[in-house]
Design a protein around this motif. Structure first.
Motif, PDB file in Angstrom:
ATOM      1  N   ARG A   1       3.524 -42.057  11.880  1.00 53.67           N
ATOM      2  CA  ARG A   1       2.271 -41.315  11.745  1.00 53.67           C
ATOM      3  C   ARG A   1       1.797 -40.663  13.052  1.00 53.67           C
ATOM      4  NH1 ARG A   1      -1.726 -38.996  12.530  1.00 53.67           N
ATOM      5  NH2 ARG A   1      -3.629 -38.799  11.294  1.00 53.67           N
ATOM      6  N   ASP A   2       2.272 -41.129  14.213  1.00 51.65           N
ATOM      7  CA  ASP A   2       1.876 -40.494  15.471  1.00 51.65           C
ATOM      8  C   ASP A   2       3.067 -40.507  16.428  1.00 51.65           C
ATOM      9  OD1 ASP A   2       0.298 -39.210  17.316  1.00 51.65           O
ATOM     10  OD2 ASP A   2      -0.743 -41.016  18.002  1.00 51.65           O
ATOM     11  N   LEU A   3       4.171 -39.956  15.965  1.00 52.94           N
ATOM     12  CA  LEU A   3       5.413 -40.024  16.731  1.00 52.94           C
ATOM     13  C   LEU A   3       5.433 -38.907  17.776  1.00 52.94           C
ATOM     14  CD1 LEU A   3       8.030 -41.798  16.689  1.00 52.94           C
ATOM     15  CD2 LEU A   3       9.133 -39.822  15.643  1.00 52.94           C
ATOM     16  N   GLN A   4       4.843 -39.180  18.926  1.00 46.33           N
ATOM     17  CA  GLN A   4       4.840 -38.229  20.032  1.00 46.33           C
ATOM     18  C   GLN A   4       5.207 -38.964  21.315  1.00 46.33           C
ATOM     19  OE1 GLN A   4       2.338 -38.754  22.347  1.00 46.33           O
ATOM     20  NE2 GLN A   4       0.619 -39.675  21.256  1.00 46.33           N
ATOM     21  N   SER A   5       5.451 -38.194  22.363  1.00 43.87           N
ATOM     22  CA  SER A   5       6.126 -38.698  23.559  1.00 43.87           C
ATOM     23  C   SER A   5       5.390 -39.823  24.274  1.00 43.87           C
ATOM     24  CB  SER A   5       6.371 -37.551  24.530  1.00 43.87           C
ATOM     25  OG  SER A   5       5.169 -36.818  24.766  1.00 43.87           O
ATOM     26  N   GLN A   6       4.064 -39.886  24.189  1.00 46.98           N
ATOM     27  CA  GLN A   6       3.338 -40.972  24.834  1.00 46.98           C
ATOM     28  C   GLN A   6       3.489 -42.292  24.081  1.00 46.98           C
ATOM     29  OE1 GLN A   6      -0.593 -39.744  26.968  1.00 46.98           O
ATOM     30  NE2 GLN A   6      -0.535 -38.666  25.020  1.00 46.98           N
ATOM     31  N   ASN A   7       3.933 -42.213  22.841  1.00 50.91           N
ATOM     32  CA  ASN A   7       4.091 -43.417  22.024  1.00 50.91           C
ATOM     33  C   ASN A   7       5.543 -43.893  21.972  1.00 50.91           C
ATOM     34  OD1 ASN A   7       1.388 -43.601  21.489  1.00 50.91           O
ATOM     35  ND2 ASN A   7       1.500 -42.464  19.568  1.00 50.91           N
ATOM     36  N   ILE A   8       6.334 -43.439  22.933  1.00 48.45           N
ATOM     37  CA  ILE A   8       7.733 -43.852  23.031  1.00 48.45           C
ATOM     38  C   ILE A   8       7.971 -44.340  24.455  1.00 48.45           C
ATOM     39  CG2 ILE A   8      10.129 -43.084  22.916  1.00 48.45           C
ATOM     40  CD1 ILE A   8       9.039 -40.943  20.875  1.00 48.45           C
ATOM     41  N   ILE A   9       8.207 -45.627  24.601  1.00 46.56           N
ATOM     42  CA  ILE A   9       8.470 -46.236  25.904  1.00 46.56           C
ATOM     43  C   ILE A   9       9.980 -46.327  26.114  1.00 46.56           C
ATOM     44  CG2 ILE A   9       8.200 -48.316  27.307  1.00 46.56           C
ATOM     45  CD1 ILE A   9       5.613 -46.816  26.940  1.00 46.56           C
ATOM     46  N   LEU A  10      10.415 -46.023  27.323  1.00 45.06           N
ATOM     47  CA  LEU A  10      11.836 -46.051  27.652  1.00 45.06           C
ATOM     48  C   LEU A  10      12.133 -47.299  28.475  1.00 45.06           C
ATOM     49  CD1 LEU A  10      12.230 -42.309  28.725  1.00 45.06           C
ATOM     50  CD2 LEU A  10      12.227 -43.297  26.424  1.00 45.06           C
ATOM     51  N   SER A  11      13.049 -48.109  27.991  1.00 47.19           N
ATOM     52  CA  SER A  11      13.377 -49.360  28.669  1.00 47.19           C
ATOM     53  C   SER A  11      14.847 -49.687  28.462  1.00 47.19           C
ATOM     54  CB  SER A  11      12.502 -50.502  28.133  1.00 47.19           C
ATOM     55  OG  SER A  11      12.798 -51.729  28.771  1.00 47.19           O
ATOM     56  N   GLU A  12      15.555 -49.915  29.551  1.00 53.42           N
ATOM     57  CA  GLU A  12      16.969 -50.298  29.514  1.00 53.42           C
ATOM     58  C   GLU A  12      17.796 -49.332  28.663  1.00 53.42           C
ATOM     59  OE1 GLU A  12      17.082 -54.374  28.298  1.00 53.42           O
ATOM     60  OE2 GLU A  12      16.257 -55.104  30.198  1.00 53.42           O
ATOM     61  N   GLY A  13      17.517 -48.048  28.816  1.00 55.50           N
ATOM     62  CA  GLY A  13      18.292 -47.020  28.139  1.00 55.50           C
ATOM     63  C   GLY A  13      17.961 -46.803  26.679  1.00 55.50           C
ATOM     64  N   LYS A  14      16.948 -47.489  26.174  1.00 54.89           N
ATOM     65  CA  LYS A  14      16.564 -47.361  24.765  1.00 54.89           C
ATOM     66  C   LYS A  14      15.126 -46.853  24.630  1.00 54.89           C
ATOM     67  CE  LYS A  14      19.437 -51.271  23.286  1.00 54.89           C
ATOM     68  NZ  LYS A  14      19.405 -52.606  22.617  1.00 54.89           N
ATOM     69  N   ALA A  15      14.836 -46.269  23.473  1.00 56.53           N
ATOM     70  CA  ALA A  15      13.480 -45.836  23.144  1.00 56.53           C
ATOM     71  C   ALA A  15      12.806 -46.904  22.293  1.00 56.53           C
ATOM     72  CB  ALA A  15      13.519 -44.512  22.388  1.00 56.53           C
TER      73      ALA A  15
ATOM     74  N   GLN B   1       0.219 -48.657  14.562  1.00 56.20           N
ATOM     75  CA  GLN B   1      -0.736 -49.250  13.625  1.00 56.20           C
ATOM     76  C   GLN B   1      -1.105 -48.310  12.471  1.00 56.20           C
ATOM     77  OE1 GLN B   1      -1.303 -48.868  16.904  1.00 56.20           O
ATOM     78  NE2 GLN B   1      -2.930 -47.358  17.117  1.00 56.20           N
ATOM     79  N   GLY B   2      -0.839 -47.016  12.626  1.00 56.33           N
ATOM     80  CA  GLY B   2      -1.124 -46.067  11.546  1.00 56.33           C
ATOM     81  C   GLY B   2       0.019 -45.876  10.574  1.00 56.33           C
ATOM     82  N   MET B   3       1.051 -46.696  10.673  1.00 62.36           N
ATOM     83  CA  MET B   3       2.223 -46.577   9.802  1.00 62.36           C
ATOM     84  C   MET B   3       1.827 -46.616   8.329  1.00 62.36           C
ATOM     85  SD  MET B   3       5.645 -48.989   9.833  1.00 62.36           S
ATOM     86  CE  MET B   3       4.999 -50.219   8.690  1.00 62.36           C
ATOM     87  N   ARG B   4       2.519 -45.812   7.541  1.00 62.57           N
ATOM     88  CA  ARG B   4       2.224 -45.725   6.090  1.00 62.57           C
ATOM     89  C   ARG B   4       3.398 -45.048   5.393  1.00 62.57           C
ATOM     90  NH1 ARG B   4      -2.942 -42.215   6.968  1.00 62.57           N
ATOM     91  NH2 ARG B   4      -2.815 -43.323   8.942  1.00 62.57           N
ATOM     92  N   TRP B   5       3.297 -44.917   4.084  1.00 62.64           N
ATOM     93  CA  TRP B   5       4.289 -44.168   3.324  1.00 62.64           C
ATOM     94  C   TRP B   5       3.978 -42.680   3.420  1.00 62.64           C
ATOM     95  CZ3 TRP B   5       8.476 -46.658   1.866  1.00 62.64           C
ATOM     96  CH2 TRP B   5       8.403 -48.028   1.606  1.00 62.64           C
ATOM     97  N   GLY B   6       5.021 -41.892   3.548  1.00 62.63           N
ATOM     98  CA  GLY B   6       4.826 -40.449   3.628  1.00 62.63           C
ATOM     99  C   GLY B   6       6.165 -39.734   3.688  1.00 62.63           C
ATOM    100  N   HIS B   7       6.186 -38.568   4.300  1.00 62.08           N
ATOM    101  CA  HIS B   7       7.404 -37.788   4.482  1.00 62.08           C
ATOM    102  C   HIS B   7       8.018 -38.117   5.833  1.00 62.08           C
ATOM    103  CE1 HIS B   7       7.370 -35.072   1.025  1.00 62.08           C
ATOM    104  NE2 HIS B   7       6.079 -34.886   1.201  1.00 62.08           N
ATOM    105  N   GLN B   8       9.285 -38.448   5.830  1.00 60.51           N
ATOM    106  CA  GLN B   8      10.001 -38.630   7.087  1.00 60.51           C
ATOM    107  C   GLN B   8       9.898 -37.375   7.954  1.00 60.51           C
ATOM    108  OE1 GLN B   8      14.339 -38.759   6.870  1.00 60.51           O
ATOM    109  NE2 GLN B   8      14.337 -40.597   8.153  1.00 60.51           N
ATOM    110  N   GLU B   9       9.854 -36.230   7.300  1.00 53.50           N
ATOM    111  CA  GLU B   9       9.780 -34.957   8.031  1.00 53.50           C
ATOM    112  C   GLU B   9       8.471 -34.800   8.800  1.00 53.50           C
ATOM    113  OE1 GLU B   9      12.779 -34.592   4.819  1.00 53.50           O
ATOM    114  OE2 GLU B   9      10.723 -35.356   4.933  1.00 53.50           O
ATOM    115  N   TYR B  10       7.417 -35.537   8.402  1.00 55.09           N
ATOM    116  CA  TYR B  10       6.163 -35.486   9.156  1.00 55.09           C
ATOM    117  C   TYR B  10       6.381 -36.065  10.550  1.00 55.09           C
ATOM    118  CZ  TYR B  10       1.128 -35.955  10.118  1.00 55.09           C
ATOM    119  OH  TYR B  10      -0.128 -35.852  10.667  1.00 55.09           O
TER     120      TYR B  10
END
Length: 314
Positions: free
Chosen positions: A190-204, A210-219
């Motif tokens: 629901r809010d997949l943007q760059s500040q919500n992705i932490i990089l650690s040991e080569g992984k994202a 907390q806003g996760m829900r059912w919807g379109h993967q394309e969103y």
């Protein structure tokens, strides 16, 4: 008050004396309405402290969703201590590097993390959800209409100071929300943007889910590709879509991705307008021209150009 609660929580969790030195560093990025801090107890690893209230409905879902995602083996930080009654949690500290910190790096440097994000997004979309998991209601036509009105209220009204009644009556926007609302078969961040992705040991690692829900993967995919903070070039977006196809073995339907991008960029502009005008946080002001330019690009030569275009000359 929140700082005192977090300091008390970490001392209780580690069984420290009240005089034990703990450094608290506020984390001010983001606009989730929660209090976040990096806690550094002397002689111990650091933690992320979280204090939340019931001011936002989705805050109550952070802990159950965190446990679910961890059990499903998605890349999320581990919740080490929680006290739902007081709205407190101590979370694994994965470091301070987020995806946004790589904005100015060459695409080749960013690509492994994009691959990691896409693998997580694809896994999330098809992860089996326990029947008793509490999360936000699914995206529906009414949800998308609410996002559109959020754009009209806070970007068109608050930020531009213009009347948005014609937009509310727009048949094109009504059709957009109806089309998107017909299906909600995937789990979305629901809010997949760059500040919500932490990089650690080569992984994202995904955070603020907390806003996760059912919807379109394309969103989620559109949120990532058209992230105003990163401002990906059209060339980079094409390469990212090739990477997505390599991982998922399919390419998104162009109209559905476009519709989701329009919807998400309107939501983002509504959020920026609200935060700038009503919460007086000017950091978001600098991202408005980027979001406007991206929205103009997405609606070019479509039925939305005449509808939204007059409100995008800023």
């Amino acid at each position: 008050m929140a700082a005192d609660l977090l300091l008390t929580a970490i001392r209780q969790h580690l069984d420290l004396y009240p005089t034990h030195k703990v450094i608290l560093e506020p984390i001010t990025s983001g606009a989730s309405g929660r209090t976040l801090a990096r806690l550094k107890p002397e002689g111990h690893p650091t933690f992320i402290g979280l204090h939340y209230t019931d001011e936002r409905a989705d805050n109550a879902f952070f802990l159950p969703i965190a446990a679910f995602l961890k059990s499903a083996k998605l890349n999320v930080p581990l919740v080490i201590y929680d006290n739902p009654g007081k709205g407190l949690a101590l979370v694994e500290d994965l470091g301070e590097q987020d995806l946004l910190s790589l904005k100015d790096e060459p695409y080749e440097v960013r690509e492994p993390y994009y691959r990691s994000v896409f693998a997580q997004l694809d896994k999330l979309a098809f992860t089996k959800v326990p029947k008793d998991l509490e999360m936000m209601p699914p995206f529906t036509a009414e949800t998308y209409e609410w996002e559109q009105n959020y754009f009209i209220d806070h970007f068109v009204g608050d930020y531009l100071g213009r009347d948005g009644d014609d937009l509310r009556a727009s048949e094109e926007l009504k059709s957009l929300s109806a089309r998107l609302g017909k299906s909600h078969r995937h789990l979305v961040h629901r809010d997949l943007q760059s500040q919500n992705i932490i990089l650690s040991e080569g992984k994202a690692y995904l955070i603020d889910f907390q806003g996760m829900r059912w919807g379109h993967q394309e969103y989620d995919l559109a949120s990532f590709l058209y992230d105003p903070y990163m401002d990906h070039s059209a060339e980079d977006r094409d390469r990212m879509l090739d990477l997505w196809e390599d991982i998922t073995e399919e390419r998104p339907i162009p109209q559905l991705l476009r519709d989701c991008a329009i919807q998400r960029l309107m939501q983002a502009l509504g959020a920026y307008g609200n935060i700038v005008e009503n919460y007086h946080n000017d950091w978001y002001r600098t991202h408005i021209p980027v979001a406007v330019r991206l929205l103009k690009e997405v609606i070019a030569d479509s039925e939305f150009e005449d509808v939204l275009g007059p409100f995008l000359d800023v």
